[in-house]
Design an enzyme around this catalytic site. Structure first.
Site, mmCIF file in Angstrom:
data_model
loop_
_atom_site.group_PDB
_atom_site.id
_atom_site.type_symbol
_atom_site.label_atom_id
_atom_site.label_comp_id
_atom_site.label_asym_id
_atom_site.label_seq_id
_atom_site.Cartn_x
_atom_site.Cartn_y
_atom_site.Cartn_z
ATOM 1 N N ARG A 1 8.926 15.586 -33.460
ATOM 2 C CA ARG A 1 8.009 16.969 -33.586
ATOM 3 C C ARG A 1 8.229 17.684 -32.469
ATOM 4 N NH1 ARG A 1 2.394 16.245 -34.805
ATOM 5 N NH2 ARG A 1 2.548 14.689 -36.454
ATOM 6 N N GLU B 1 -1.477 18.560 -44.502
ATOM 7 C CA GLU B 1 -2.838 18.128 -44.965
ATOM 8 C C GLU B 1 -3.948 18.912 -44.507
ATOM 9 O OE1 GLU B 1 -4.069 14.419 -42.719
ATOM 10 O OE2 GLU B 1 -5.893 14.472 -44.060
ATOM 11 N N LYS C 1 -3.883 18.244 -34.190
ATOM 12 C CA LYS C 1 -5.024 18.979 -34.945
ATOM 13 C C LYS C 1 -6.567 18.733 -34.320
ATOM 14 C CE LYS C 1 -2.779 18.839 -39.074
ATOM 15 N NZ LYS C 1 -2.846 18.719 -40.713
#
Ligand code: ATP
Ligand code: MG
Length: 581
Positions: free
Chosen positions: A277, A52, A287
């Site tokens: 992750r 994204e 982020k």
């Protein structure tokens, strides 16, 4: 801290011992091999990396890039780069450009398959209309707040919206008018009609479209309704013919929803596979938090060499090969874990050991005058560029009467284990001579400003003819030939191994290491570094690996320390293997 030669040998041995680590397991490859065996997807393998564009990529993304690209390469398949650009309020062209650069730099090749979820907005809209016609989607007038309230909780079922049973005609009409911009932001949404009592909250009539009068980096003002990620993601994979849609664990609970959408539309169905992750010690990976570090000025930008971003690691001097090696060594798993950042450092150290040319650089200079050396003589000493790669050849380093050595390499009153220079002691100057310290000169404050030494001409470039030994070899730079540089030393960005574990009443920024950047000026480099180019990497002997920073200007070189020579990871491994006593 520079060490003696014996210490360096020990490190080299420790590094070699850790090289034999067993190949990590990869359950995803096992699943794919099973699919190939059974002929599912016609034996095809097609993966994608779906960022994204709401921030820069970090080392966790690198793991995903390499997992997806590496998997495609391994099975002779294809790899797409696709931007999941469904939220125009947070997404920017700057991020798109940076992500493309980073994925390319990492070495993943999407050939001509660079896609955007926004390429599919028309198709997604048509599919939404199709679901409305099938009675599987409806326009809801509840506010965001009310929708949340009606959704229920993990222990309580949700309630149906009073708008849930609108007719197909009314839904079609309202949805079209939503698209045409007749309604303000937030006034209506399109929802899938699934099950408000489902134990999986994602299936309680999830929102598919929201009204957002916002300009999109790629579609401009064409749309004022935007698909939710969950509505766009699975269909985008389907459109691209992705076979194995690899994502992180938090999407496991979304898989039934993606399956529901694909089945309701009756379209091609990729297999989603979730993995854990990557988390790293002493840094953050979200982020949102990285953006705060940038916006609130804790770092100098997304590419600050202290950031775990790809651009930060690149600027710091990391190689794509080291990052790839790291992502392979940590393996792929279903269990969340935190990887020690010293493994990442170990990987870059090993890679640069093979490829970085050696240079001499004195970071904290102390002047040395060789009293018995001729005043005007300059000798060109031959130095090996890379003992790990003799094809890198040799270079000449000028030696003269006045030199700089590292301040740390001298102690007036040395403790027992200090083998370097001290009054009356003899050491070797690398590639040059044995020297003996004969005097210490101090200023009025008692600070040492200069050393006096004598040299033994018979030891030029080698050992003493009489067989006497020295316990240390020091690096040095000729004062008259040295070039000045700024050197930036980095430490962990956070003071604690797990900065996501924020104490009550504190913010994660309270855990930032105030000493993560140390700037040294007036460092003295050997003259062959004068032409070093931005991005070029070197080993400064006994100091670590360094990379030329883009802040360098003609006549003012700036180096970043990528990593020290000291290998804490090798030490950890040694302990685990039961050695190291
Ligand atoms: P956020 O930080 O906002 O949660 P994100 O890190 O999930 O966002 P995306 O751009 O959606 O950002 O990620 C792109 C791909 O990278 C996704 O497939 C995601 O699963 C994967 N990814 C993201 N973070 C990690 C990580 N730490 N380790 C491994 N893969 C990751
Ligand atoms: Mg995400």
């Amino acid at each position: 801290m520079p060490g003696s030669e014996t210490e360096l040998d020990e490190r080299a041995r420790a590094e070699a011992e850790t090289e034999e680590a067993p190949a990590p397991t990869n359950f995803i490859h096992e699943m794919i091999e099973e699919d190939i065996r059974t002929g599912r997807f016609g034996g095809r393998v097609h993966t994608r990396f779906p960022p994204e564009p709401n921030g820069y990529l970090h080392i966790g993304h690198a793991k995903s890039v390499w997992l997806n690209y590496g998997t495609a390469v391994k099975y002779g398949g294809k790899f797409n780069l696709r931007f999941d650009d469904t939220n125009p309020t947070k997404e920017e062209q700057e991020y798109i450009d940076a992500i493309i650069e980073d994925v390319r730099w990492l070495g993943a090749d999407w050939e001509d398959r660079l896609f955007y979820a926004s390429d599919y907005f028309d198709q997604l809209y048509e599919w939404a209309v199709e679901l409305i016609k099938k009675g599987l989607a409806y326009v809801d007038d509840l506010s965001a707040e009310e929708i949340r309230e009606y959704r229920g909780t993990l222990t309580e079922p949700g309630r149906n919206s009073p708008y849930r049973d609108r007719s197909v005609e009314e839904n079609l009409d309202l949805f079209e008018r939503m698209k045409n911009g007749e309604f303000p932001d937030g006034s209506r949404v399109l929802r899938a009609k699934i099950d408000m009592a489902s134990p999986n909250l994602n299936l309680r009539d999830p929102v598919m479209y929201r009204i957002l009068h916002a300009e999109h980096p790629r579609t401009g003002n064409k749309w004022c309704i935007y698909p939710m990620y969950d509505w766009a993601h699975g269909q985008s994979d389907s459109i691209e013919g992705i076979t194995h849609s690899i994502c992180t664990l938090e999407f496991e609970d979304h898989r039934p929803l993606y399956d529901w959408f694909l089945d309701a539309l009756g379209i091609y169905h990729p297999q989603q596979i979730e993995f854990a992750r990557l988390n790293l010690t002493y840094t953050v990976m979200s982020k949102r938090r990285l953006l705060r570090l940038v916006n609130e000025g804790y770092v100098r930008g997304w590419d600050d060499p202290r950031m775990p971003t790809i651009s930060g690691l690149r600027r710091r001097g990391y190689t794509p090969e080291a990052i790839r090696e790291f992502t392979e060594r940590i393996g792929v798993s279903k269990a969340n874990s935190v990887v020690d950042i010293s493994l990442l450092e170990h990987c870059v150290r090993q890679d640069l050991n093979k490829r970085a040319e050696r240079r001499m650089a004195v970071l904290n200079p102390l002047r040395v005058v060789i009293e018995n050396y001729p005043d005007d003589l300059v000798e060109e000493m031959e130095a090996i560029n890379n003992p790990e790669d003799l094809s890198a050849g040799t270079r000449k380093v000028p030696f003269s009467k006045v030199l700089y050595i590292e301040r740390d390499d001298f102690m007036e009153d040395p403790p027992k284990k200090f083998y370097r220079l001290a009054p009356g002691r003899e050491v070797r100057l690398r590639y040059a001579y044995f020297v003996t310290c004969t005097g210490v000169i101090k200023d009025e404050q008692g600070q040492i400003v200069e050393l006096r030494c004598t040299y033994d001409p018979a030891t030029r470039g080698g050992d003493a003819p009489d067989g006497r030994k020295v316990k240390a070899t020091l690096h040095w730079v000729s004062a008259a030939h040295a070039i000045d540089a700024e050197v930036r030393l980095y430490d962990h960005l956070f003071t604690v191994p797990d900065p996501s574990d924020v104490p009550p009443g504190k913010d994660f920024t309270d855990l930032i290491n105030p000493n993560s950047l140390q700037v040294l000026t007036g460092c003295k480099l050997e003259p062959s570094l004068a032409n070093a180019q931005v991005g070029e990497r070197f080993q400064f002997e006994r100091q670590g690996y360094f990379c030329v920073d883009p802040d360098s200007t003609p006549g003012h070189l700036v180096f970043n320390r990528t990593v020290t020579l000291k290998d804490t990871w090798a030490k950890i491994q040694q302990k685990e293997l039961g050695g190291g006593e």
